[in-house]
Design a protein around this motif. Structure first.
Motif, short mmCIF file in Angstrom:
data_model
loop_
_atom_site.label_atom_id
_atom_site.label_comp_id
_atom_site.label_asym_id
_atom_site.label_seq_id
_atom_site.Cartn_x
_atom_site.Cartn_y
_atom_site.Cartn_z
N ARG A 304 -17.22 24.83 69.05
CA ARG A 304 -16.84 23.75 69.97
C ARG A 304 -15.60 24.14 70.75
NH1 ARG A 304 -17.70 18.14 66.62
NH2 ARG A 304 -19.98 18.26 66.62
N LYS A 305 -15.54 23.68 71.98
CA LYS A 305 -14.38 23.98 72.81
C LYS A 305 -13.63 22.67 73.12
CE LYS A 305 -15.55 28.31 73.08
NZ LYS A 305 -16.05 28.65 71.82
N PRO A 306 -12.37 22.68 73.35
CA PRO A 306 -11.49 23.84 73.26
C PRO A 306 -11.27 24.25 71.81
CG PRO A 306 -10.20 21.84 73.64
CD PRO A 306 -11.65 21.44 73.68
N SER A 307 -11.25 25.53 71.56
CA SER A 307 -11.16 25.94 70.16
C SER A 307 -9.71 25.96 69.68
CB SER A 307 -11.83 27.29 69.95
OG SER A 307 -11.29 28.22 70.82
N LEU A 308 -9.59 25.64 68.40
CA LEU A 308 -8.26 25.60 67.77
C LEU A 308 -7.76 27.00 67.44
CD1 LEU A 308 -9.00 22.81 65.12
CD2 LEU A 308 -7.58 22.55 67.17
N TYR A 309 -8.75 27.89 67.17
CA TYR A 309 -8.39 29.21 66.66
C TYR A 309 -8.78 30.32 67.62
CZ TYR A 309 -8.34 26.32 62.45
OH TYR A 309 -8.10 25.32 61.55
N LYS A 310 -7.99 31.38 67.63
CA LYS A 310 -8.38 32.62 68.30
C LYS A 310 -9.65 33.13 67.65
CE LYS A 310 -4.14 34.27 67.54
NZ LYS A 310 -2.96 35.08 67.35
N LYS A 311 -10.51 33.78 68.41
CA LYS A 311 -11.65 34.39 67.72
C LYS A 311 -11.18 35.66 67.01
CE LYS A 311 -13.71 36.70 71.72
NZ LYS A 311 -14.89 36.78 72.57
N PHE A 312 -11.82 35.95 65.90
CA PHE A 312 -11.41 37.13 65.12
C PHE A 312 -12.62 37.71 64.42
CE2 PHE A 312 -10.61 33.20 62.68
CZ PHE A 312 -11.43 33.41 61.57
N SER A 313 -12.55 39.00 64.12
CA SER A 313 -13.61 39.60 63.31
C SER A 313 -13.27 39.36 61.84
CB SER A 313 -13.75 41.09 63.59
OG SER A 313 -12.65 41.78 63.03
N PHE A 314 -14.28 39.41 61.00
CA PHE A 314 -14.04 39.22 59.57
C PHE A 314 -13.08 40.29 59.06
CE2 PHE A 314 -15.86 39.31 55.05
CZ PHE A 314 -15.05 38.27 54.64
N GLU A 315 -13.23 41.51 59.57
CA GLU A 315 -12.34 42.61 59.16
C GLU A 315 -10.87 42.29 59.50
OE1 GLU A 315 -12.87 45.33 57.36
OE2 GLU A 315 -10.72 45.75 57.55
N GLU A 316 -10.66 41.79 60.73
CA GLU A 316 -9.29 41.42 61.12
C GLU A 316 -8.73 40.35 60.18
OE1 GLU A 316 -8.39 40.26 65.43
OE2 GLU A 316 -10.52 40.83 65.49
N TYR A 317 -9.58 39.38 59.87
CA TYR A 317 -9.15 38.29 59.00
C TYR A 317 -8.72 38.83 57.64
CZ TYR A 317 -8.74 33.60 57.16
OH TYR A 317 -8.24 32.45 56.61
N ARG A 318 -9.59 39.68 57.09
CA ARG A 318 -9.29 40.24 55.76
C ARG A 318 -8.01 41.06 55.77
NH1 ARG A 318 -14.34 41.83 52.51
NH2 ARG A 318 -13.21 43.77 52.46
N GLN A 319 -7.83 41.81 56.86
CA GLN A 319 -6.64 42.66 56.96
C GLN A 319 -5.37 41.79 57.00
OE1 GLN A 319 -6.75 46.01 56.56
NE2 GLN A 319 -4.54 45.69 56.34
N GLN A 320 -5.45 40.70 57.77
CA GLN A 320 -4.31 39.79 57.87
C GLN A 320 -3.98 39.19 56.50
OE1 GLN A 320 -2.42 38.88 60.90
NE2 GLN A 320 -1.11 38.36 59.17
N VAL A 321 -5.04 38.80 55.77
CA VAL A 321 -4.84 38.23 54.43
C VAL A 321 -4.19 39.27 53.51
CG1 VAL A 321 -6.03 37.39 52.36
CG2 VAL A 321 -6.70 36.51 54.61
N ARG A 322 -4.72 40.50 53.55
CA ARG A 322 -4.15 41.56 52.70
C ARG A 322 -2.68 41.79 53.02
NH1 ARG A 322 -9.35 44.25 52.82
NH2 ARG A 322 -8.84 45.16 54.83
N ASN A 323 -2.34 41.84 54.31
CA ASN A 323 -0.95 42.06 54.71
C ASN A 323 -0.05 40.93 54.21
OD1 ASN A 323 -1.75 44.32 56.06
ND2 ASN A 323 -1.61 43.42 58.12
N ASP A 324 -0.52 39.70 54.39
CA ASP A 324 0.31 38.56 53.97
C ASP A 324 0.50 38.55 52.46
OD1 ASP A 324 0.79 37.66 56.53
OD2 ASP A 324 -0.92 36.29 56.56
#
Ligand code: OGA
Ligand code: NI
Length: 340
Positions: A304-324
């Protein structure tokens, strides 16, 4: 349980635990904050046999699933189509594998032919007592298991059987949730294949010390949705209306919860709710969780638009979680991807 099977929690957590001990002596504050009056509740109960019923019943059932996912982010299902016998066999294998000596479990990739890092215990990155987890787990990429097993390895064979059936249930639920938002979509069938999903076998050893330690620290799941099977010990809690509430175990029900990716995909309509496990001083507890995940390249974008979140790949998401997790001791999750 032979002590040599248990991970060395006390040794590993000594420093953080001593710190709290001193602090609570200084300030006289209570250290059993997890035991604090937590109300026990029945999650919304959904009878999936209605999906095979007439159209009125079917639509009512789908609506209930969507509503629970919005209001609770959690629900339980009965008549889910997964034979009880699969769970009892998997539970039996689960008990066996956790009884292996600790040394052997940490080298699990050799012994069990899972990817390295499948066996996890405690919270290596914890920076405070609230981040400690008194539990161990095999976090198994199903690509390691599917299509590679022979009947002679009963753990892998049972996981494979379970994964095939759980995948159908997860797909059915994901399709219904998408449909209820007006999206008849092949997204889940195309991107969440049986071999991109994960199975997590959890064991919560009795925790004889300090009641402020979590069995599993508060978190949201980094997937589309989770199918959880738990034994009768209890300990799972979730946040509802800003309060922790305890989930009452039900032997014939499976627990379903919405993960971060569905919250992003639904633009915040379905809720990925924080949950945790509290420890038990005397009894060990087992659970298993099936995580509906897409392939790493899959891009998650709000429907749905306008979207709350930036689009991301699952890999990017996982990487961000690992970093945090590495840098902060725990995950931030979706708020990292908010647009405003
Ligand atoms: C998990 C989880 C809950 C439980 O594995 O992500 O939340 O009851 N488990 O073990
Ligand atoms: Ni979880």
């Amino acid at each position: 349980m032979d002590p040599i099977s248990d991970p060395p929690f006390e040794e590993a957590y000594k420093i953080l635990l001593n710190k709290t001990q001193n602090k609570s002596n200084d300030s006289h504050h209570h250290d059993n904050k997890l035991a604090f009056v937590v109300e026990e509740c029945e999650l919304p109960m959904i009878d999936l046999s209605h999906l095979d019923n007439n159209e009125v019943m079917r639509e009512k059932c789908k609506l209930e699933i969507a509503r629970a996912s919005q209001e609770w982010g959690f629900f339980q299902v009965i008549n889910h189509g997964i034979p009880n016998d699969i769970f009892s066999r998997l539970k039996c294998e689960q008990e066996k594998v956790f009884k292996l000596p600790f040394d052997k479990k940490t080298k699990e990739d050799k012994f069990l032919q899972f990817s390295s890092g499948s066996y996890r215990w405690g919270t290596p990155s914890a920076t405070c007592v609230g981040q400690l987890s008194w539990s161990e787990a095999f976090h198994i990429p199903l690509k390691d298991v599917l299509g590679t097993t022979t009947q002679s390895n009963t753990l892998r064979y049972t996981i494979e059987q379970f994964a095939t059936i759980a995948s159908n249930l997860a797909q059915t639920l994901a399709d219904i949730l998408a449909q209820q938002m007006g999206h008849e979509s092949t997204f889940f069938k195309e991107n969440c294949l049986p071999n991109t999903c994960y199975l997590r076998l959890n064991r919560y050893p009795p925790c004889p010390i300090a009641s402020e330690i979590h069995g599993l620290m508060p978190h949201t799941d980094s997937d589309f949705l989770t199918i959880l099977y738990q034994d009768q010990v209890g300990g799972l809690q979730l946040v509802k209306d800003k309060k922790w509430i305890a989930v009452k175990p039900n032997p014939s029900a499976l627990i379903i919860n919405i993960g971060d990716l569905f919250q992003a995909w639904s633009n915040g309509v379905y809720k990925s709710v924080e949950h945790r496990v509290v420890t038990n001083p005397r009894v060990e507890r087992f659970s298993m969780a099936y995580f509906l995940c897409p392939s790493n390249e899959t891009v998650i974008e709000s429907c749905r638009k306008p979207s709350l979140y930036k689009k991301f790949s699952f890999e990017e998401y996982r990487q961000q979680v690992r970093n945090d997790v590495q840098n902060l001791g725990s995950k931030i999750g979706l708020p990292r991807f908010l647009l405003f």
